[in-house]
Design a protein around this motif. Structure first.
Motif, PDB file in Angstrom:
ATOM      1  N   ARG B  39      32.652  49.979  44.224  1.00  0.00           N
ATOM      2  CA  ARG B  39      31.718  49.567  43.199  1.00  0.00           C
ATOM      3  C   ARG B  39      31.111  48.221  43.600  1.00  0.00           C
ATOM      4  NH1 ARG B  39      33.722  50.398  37.029  1.00  0.00           N
ATOM      5  NH2 ARG B  39      34.279  52.457  37.745  1.00  0.00           N
ATOM      6  N   ASP B  40      29.819  48.100  43.578  1.00  0.00           N
ATOM      7  CA  ASP B  40      29.128  46.872  43.997  1.00  0.00           C
ATOM      8  C   ASP B  40      29.563  46.434  45.394  1.00  0.00           C
ATOM      9  OD1 ASP B  40      27.979  46.905  41.542  1.00  0.00           O
ATOM     10  OD2 ASP B  40      29.241  45.356  40.675  1.00  0.00           O
ATOM     11  N   TYR B  44      37.411  49.098  43.933  1.00  0.00           N
ATOM     12  CA  TYR B  44      37.698  48.864  42.530  1.00  0.00           C
ATOM     13  C   TYR B  44      38.662  49.921  42.035  1.00  0.00           C
ATOM     14  CZ  TYR B  44      37.113  48.543  37.489  1.00  0.00           C
ATOM     15  OH  TYR B  44      37.353  48.423  36.144  1.00  0.00           O
ATOM     16  N   GLY B  45      39.661  49.506  41.264  1.00  0.00           N
ATOM     17  CA  GLY B  45      40.602  50.471  40.719  1.00  0.00           C
ATOM     18  C   GLY B  45      41.906  49.797  40.352  1.00  0.00           C
ATOM     19  N   GLY B  46      42.809  50.564  39.730  1.00  0.00           N
ATOM     20  CA  GLY B  46      44.076  50.014  39.270  1.00  0.00           C
ATOM     21  C   GLY B  46      44.865  49.310  40.362  1.00  0.00           C
ATOM     22  N   ASP B  49      43.373  46.023  41.282  1.00  0.00           N
ATOM     23  CA  ASP B  49      43.623  45.024  40.232  1.00  0.00           C
ATOM     24  C   ASP B  49      45.038  44.465  40.342  1.00  0.00           C
ATOM     25  OD1 ASP B  49      41.243  44.760  39.019  1.00  0.00           O
ATOM     26  OD2 ASP B  49      41.640  46.124  37.342  1.00  0.00           O
ATOM     27  N   ARG B  52      45.307  42.071  43.225  1.00  0.00           N
ATOM     28  CA  ARG B  52      44.649  40.808  42.960  1.00  0.00           C
ATOM     29  C   ARG B  52      45.472  39.974  41.969  1.00  0.00           C
ATOM     30  NH1 ARG B  52      40.734  39.049  39.861  1.00  0.00           N
ATOM     31  NH2 ARG B  52      40.481  41.015  38.783  1.00  0.00           N
ATOM     32  N   LYS B 165      34.326  30.122  42.807  1.00  0.00           N
ATOM     33  CA  LYS B 165      34.556  31.396  42.126  1.00  0.00           C
ATOM     34  C   LYS B 165      35.040  32.468  43.093  1.00  0.00           C
ATOM     35  CE  LYS B 165      32.483  34.402  38.815  1.00  0.00           C
ATOM     36  NZ  LYS B 165      32.229  34.335  37.458  1.00  0.00           N
ATOM     37  N   THR B 169      37.630  35.842  42.533  1.00  0.00           N
ATOM     38  CA  THR B 169      36.899  37.061  42.191  1.00  0.00           C
ATOM     39  C   THR B 169      36.047  37.585  43.343  1.00  0.00           C
ATOM     40  OG1 THR B 169      35.322  35.592  41.127  1.00  0.00           O
ATOM     41  CG2 THR B 169      36.833  36.752  39.700  1.00  0.00           C
ATOM     42  N   ASP B 244      39.852  32.080  38.664  1.00  0.00           N
ATOM     43  CA  ASP B 244      39.780  33.357  37.961  1.00  0.00           C
ATOM     44  C   ASP B 244      38.987  33.226  36.669  1.00  0.00           C
ATOM     45  OD1 ASP B 244      40.308  35.987  37.599  1.00  0.00           O
ATOM     46  OD2 ASP B 244      42.279  35.703  36.724  1.00  0.00           O
TER      47      ASP B 244
END
Lengths: 334, 348
Positions: B39-40, B44-46, B49, B52, B165, B169, B244
């Protein structure tokens, strides 16, 4: 050799413990550290003892500043201010020291609701009127304090609920809720008020509700989880601005646009929140006004002149949408 | 039997099982939980996350593992995180050009310096003055937040700065920068402690400081070093945490993280009595705790039951890991053939 080392070590440890003990005492005595004599309103000034919860958020900082700015010597007050560092025992100690000094009035924001009866009895016996600000106590005996001035948290939640219901609830929407600290009065009341307001609207379903502890970091973490678990979130209701700001970061990270794909509504109206509202990332904010100083000064003046005040005074909270935020942002104090 | 036995007897068996069960529960609740999408331009995904999210705790627990291995403990890590964020962000906020890389780097540099000083202070109290670690680090644990509050003036300092940032992120090669930073320090620490004698020296100091000193190990230097390292890792964790949310929250940044870090170390099989330590174990412990926190949201545990849920899982894992329970379980499974007792680490 060994015993000598041991001795040095235990002496050092002893000193450290002593130092800590002293530090603890001095923070406990914080109440009278800043008092300036306080011999009960000589020279005509009204002496007021104020015990603040702490300095845990931007909201609280604004609240403190407002009170210090309103109760000045020029205005005829002599303010003794103490910071309880979020500890009830510090507050009780501060109030006791105010009683001992014989101040004219005591005002404080109770850090928790219960456990105040005995110290308030002492104030009552000493004939010192007590004013509660921002937060309430759960004492059954309402004669222990003169009045409670602060926002109505239930009303705040209700106003958010009404706005969501009128503006977004025209079609089926899924709402996730970021609660404040579990068990705290604002968290309980803001949840209740919101639930009451949306009860009549079948389009709105609250699909998840977790605590974000009133902090940005936890608001963000919880929102990340929500985004994983529920693909179709339309609205985020955060009990304060900080959690809402955290949620916005999480929404962005998930490749969605806050304010468009997912609407965010919050309570408080601190500067960072208002900035996000002006930028369109937050959609609606109900203010929780921290500027209680002028009202508190008025109440004390009234009482001092022998007047009476209502036992419950609700501060005026405004609500802002994007245009409203842009209009007031420039001269926002907090 | 013996192969299976070896696996189930491994001290990380139950933590790994706990991790798998938690992930499975999340998948059952939300079928797409383990999916990883692009994504972008980044993943991206569980699982991403969780990686991170783990970075902050992994860094703190990494330092904690080394400190605990020397028979110490560092309670100041949360306060150090708060100070790191406060120093860095208040400098960026005060500069004319918050978005410039030079400003961000100098802010990070000075924050690292401050944190290293705190590490030196902690190490001095423990290694030179000989104060009990729990007392010595308590000083900064309580005073540190006050220092951070002073730096931020009691406010939550918020800044907008693209380079800063990126720390939490941003993505590099499709992976979160925060996880890469934590992974980098993990690998470097693992290499240095396991490919050089440092790891053995740390363990020897933890097992018996006097004996190791008599054997020629510079115990004082080693103890001092681990406290400095611990403060440094906490400092980096503080950067990630403040980046964050792009704000220095002196009150809440890293609050109670010392407890999570100690828990991660213990779940990972490192004894609080010092001595042998396992960095891989700590990694597993960190993943278990992060996934546990994450699963609370996914599973929709009611807010007032969260603490109880977490406590139950942790107690279960610790029980299954304890030598007594494991010996009982094994005895029941393998009949009364003379099973060798599990090797018990004897703290000297």
């Amino acid at each position: 050799m060994v015993s000598k080392m041991f001795r040095t070590r235990s002496i050092a440890a002893g000193i450290a413990v002593l130092a800590l003990g002293l530090a603890a005492c001095s923070s406990g005595d914080g109440g009278d550290a800043e008092t300036a004599g306080g011999d009960g309103g000589s020279d005509g000034a009204i002496s007021v003892g104020f015990s603040q919860v702490g300095a845990e958020s931007g909201w609280r900082a604004a609240n403190t500043k407002s009170i210090q700015d309103a109760l000045t010597e020029d205005a005829g007050f002599k303010l003794s201010f103490s910071d309880a560092q979020q500890k009830q025992e510090n507050q009780i100690q501060a109030i006791r020291s105010y009683i001992a000094q014989g101040v004219d009035y005591i005002a404080f924001s109770p850090v928790v609701e219960s456990g105040w009866d005995s110290v308030l009895e002492e104030a009552k016996d000493a004939g010192i009127p007590v004013i509660l600000t921002d937060r309430a106590v759960d004492s059954e005996d309402t004669s222990l304090y003169v009045t409670f001035i602060g926002s109505d948290f239930v009303e705040e939640g209700k106003r958010i609920g009404d706005w969501v219901s009128e503006n977004l609830g025209t079609e089926p929407i899924n709402v996730v809720e970021l609660q404040g600290t579990t068990g705290s009065a604002p968290a309980i009341d803001r949840k209740t008020g919101f639930e009451d307001a949306i009860a009549g609207n079948d389009n709105i379903s609250v699909i998840a509700s977790e605590t974000g502890n009133f902090t940005r970091a936890e608001g963000k973490t919880v929102m990340e989880g929500f985004l994983q678990a529920y693909p179709d979130i339309d609205v985020v209701y955060a009990h304060n601005d900080d959690m809402g700001l955290g949620a916005i970061e999480a929404i962005k990270a998930a490749g969605k646009v806050p304010g468009q794909d997912i609407k965010v509504v919050t309570i408080d109206g601190v500067k960072d929140g208002m900035t996000a509202l002006a930028a369109g990332e937050i959609s609606y904010i109900v203010e929780c006004n921290p500027l209680l100083g002028p009202d508190l000064a008025d109440i004390i003046k009234t009482l001092d002149e022998g007047g009476t005040v209502e036992p419950r005074i609700v501060t005026k909270d405004e609500a802002f949408d994007q245009a409203g935020a842009q209009a007031v942002l420039a001269d926002r104090q907090y | 039997m013996s192969a299976v036995g070896a696996v189930t007897r491994h001290r990380l068996f139950w933590p790994v099982v706990a991790l798998a069960v938690l992930l499975l529960a999340c998948v059952l609740k939300s079928n797409t939980f383990l999916d990883i999408a692009v994504r972008d331009g980044h993943l991206y995904g569980g699982p991403i996350d969780i990686l991170r999210r783990s970075s902050v705790l992994l860094l703190v627990a990494l330092g904690m593992t080394l400190v605990i291995a020397t028979r110490g403990i560092d309670l100041s890590v949360g306060a150090v995180m708060a100070i790191a964020g406060a120093v860095a962000l208040s400098q960026i906020a005060a500069s004319d050009d918050p978005g410039s890389l030079a400003v961000v780097l100098s802010a990070i540099g000075s924050a690292v310096l401050v944190c290293l000083l705190i590490g030196v202070f902690n190490g001095f109290l423990v290694a030179v003055v000989g104060i009990q670690p729990i007392i010595a680090t308590l000083v900064i644990m309580t005073a540190g937040r006050g220092i951070a509050m002073l730096i931020t003036g009691g406010q939550i300092t918020t800044v907008t700065s693209a380079p800063y940032k990126t720390i939490a992120t941003g993505y590099w090669l499709g992976l979160p920068v925060a996880a890469l930073i934590a992974g980098f320090f993990f690998l470097v620490t693992a290499l240095i402690t396991r490919r050089t004698a440092l790891g053995v020296l740390i363990e020897s100091v933890g097992i018996n400081p006097v004996a190791s000193r008599l054997a020629g190990v510079r115990a004082r230097t080693i103890i001092w070093t681990v406290y400095i390292l611990c403060a440094f890792f906490a400092c980096v964790a503080g950067f990630i945490r403040s980046s964050d949310i792009m704000a220095a929250d002196a009150n809440n940044a890293g609050l109670f993280i010392e407890l999570d870090a100690i828990l991660a170390v213990v779940i990972g099989g490192t004894s609080l009595a010092g001595g042998k330590f396992s960095l891989v174990g700590t990694l597993v412990g960190v993943l278990v705790i992060t996934t546990l926190t994450f699963s609370v949201t996914i599973l929709g545990i009611p807010a007032n039951a969260v603490s109880l849920f977490k406590a139950l899982v942790v107690i279960l894992v610790c029980l299954l890991q304890s030598p007594v329970v494991r010996r009982r379980l094994r005895r029941r499974r393998t009949a009364p053939v003379g099973t060798a007792p599990a090797p018990v680490e004897v703290p000297a």
